[in-house]
Design an enzyme around this catalytic site. Structure first.
Site, PDB file in Angstrom:
ATOM      1  N   SER A 178       0.799  -1.227   0.000  1.00  0.00           N
ATOM      2  CA  SER A 178       0.000   0.000   0.000  1.00  0.00           C
ATOM      3  C   SER A 178       0.833   1.279   0.000  1.00  0.00           C
ATOM      4  CB  SER A 178      -0.959   0.028   1.191  1.00  0.00           C
ATOM      5  OG  SER A 178      -0.262   0.237   2.394  1.00  0.00           O
ATOM      6  N   LYS A 228       0.759   4.719   6.742  1.00  0.00           N
ATOM      7  CA  LYS A 228       0.231   5.521   5.627  1.00  0.00           C
ATOM      8  C   LYS A 228       0.851   6.914   5.704  1.00  0.00           C
ATOM      9  CE  LYS A 228      -2.883   2.336   4.665  1.00  0.00           C
ATOM     10  NZ  LYS A 228      -2.568   1.367   3.673  1.00  0.00           N
TER      11      LYS A 228
END
Length: 184
Positions: free
Chosen positions: A47, A90
């Site tokens: 990701s 993230k």
């Protein structure tokens, strides 16, 4: 030789006792450092590609955000809001009070285009988002691999109290070793 108050020389410790005491001190220090200062993390998914690759190992500073607030562009490790037993990594895109919008494959914060040099070359983001205002005390998080990232676009805003720390060093594999920048 210096004399103690009772007139006798201090007793010498056995080598085994010195080793055991040194090991105990080392373990206590390691636990304290891991709990409050630095912690290693493993990257299990793609990701954050190309910034962080699958199987990369990073060091996260747990003390950074006690000294200053997280900033846009920081790579942050946090407890996943839908299952706090899982840790996620993230990029912080927007903070409380900011308005986030993805339109025509471009990111806008407070109606200003955000240059994202860290994204993969030629990335075309699927779908638009927003505009949405980030609540105070929360963050909007996205993976750099935008089309393969479970992030704030699907699970919502990240509450500040779930933040673990800032990713500061990529240390494994050795050929990837570097200081992790904020992407600005």
């Amino acid at each position: 030789m210096e004399q103690m108050g009772n007139g006798r020389a201090p007793a010498k410790k056995s080598p085994l006792r010195e080793i055991v005491e040194s090991l105990i001190i080392a373990v206590v220090l390691a636990v304290l450092i891991r709990m409050f200062v630095l912690q290693p993390f493993y990257i299990p998914s793609g990701s954050m590609e190309p910034t962080l690759m699958i199987n990369d190992r990073i060091i996260v500073s747990k003390i950074s955000y006690r000294l200053h607030q997280p900033e846009q562009g920081d790579i942050v490790v946090f407890k996943y809001p839908k299952d706090t037993k899982r840790d996620f990594v993230k990029r912080l895109i927007a903070k409380g009070g900011d308005t986030v919008e993805i339109r025509d494959n471009k990111l806008y914060i407070n109606n200003k285009l955000v240059p994202e040099k860290y994204l993969p070359e030629g990335l075309v983001m699927k779908g638009d988002y927003g505009p949405e205002q980030v609540p105070e005390g929360s963050y909007f998080m996205m993976g750099d691999n935008r089309n393969n990232s479970d992030d704030s676009r699907t699970w919502g805003f990240l509450p500040k109290e779930l933040v673990i720390g800032k990713a500061v060093v990529l240390y494994w594999p050795l050929q990837h070793m570097r200081i992790i920048s904020d992407g600005k």
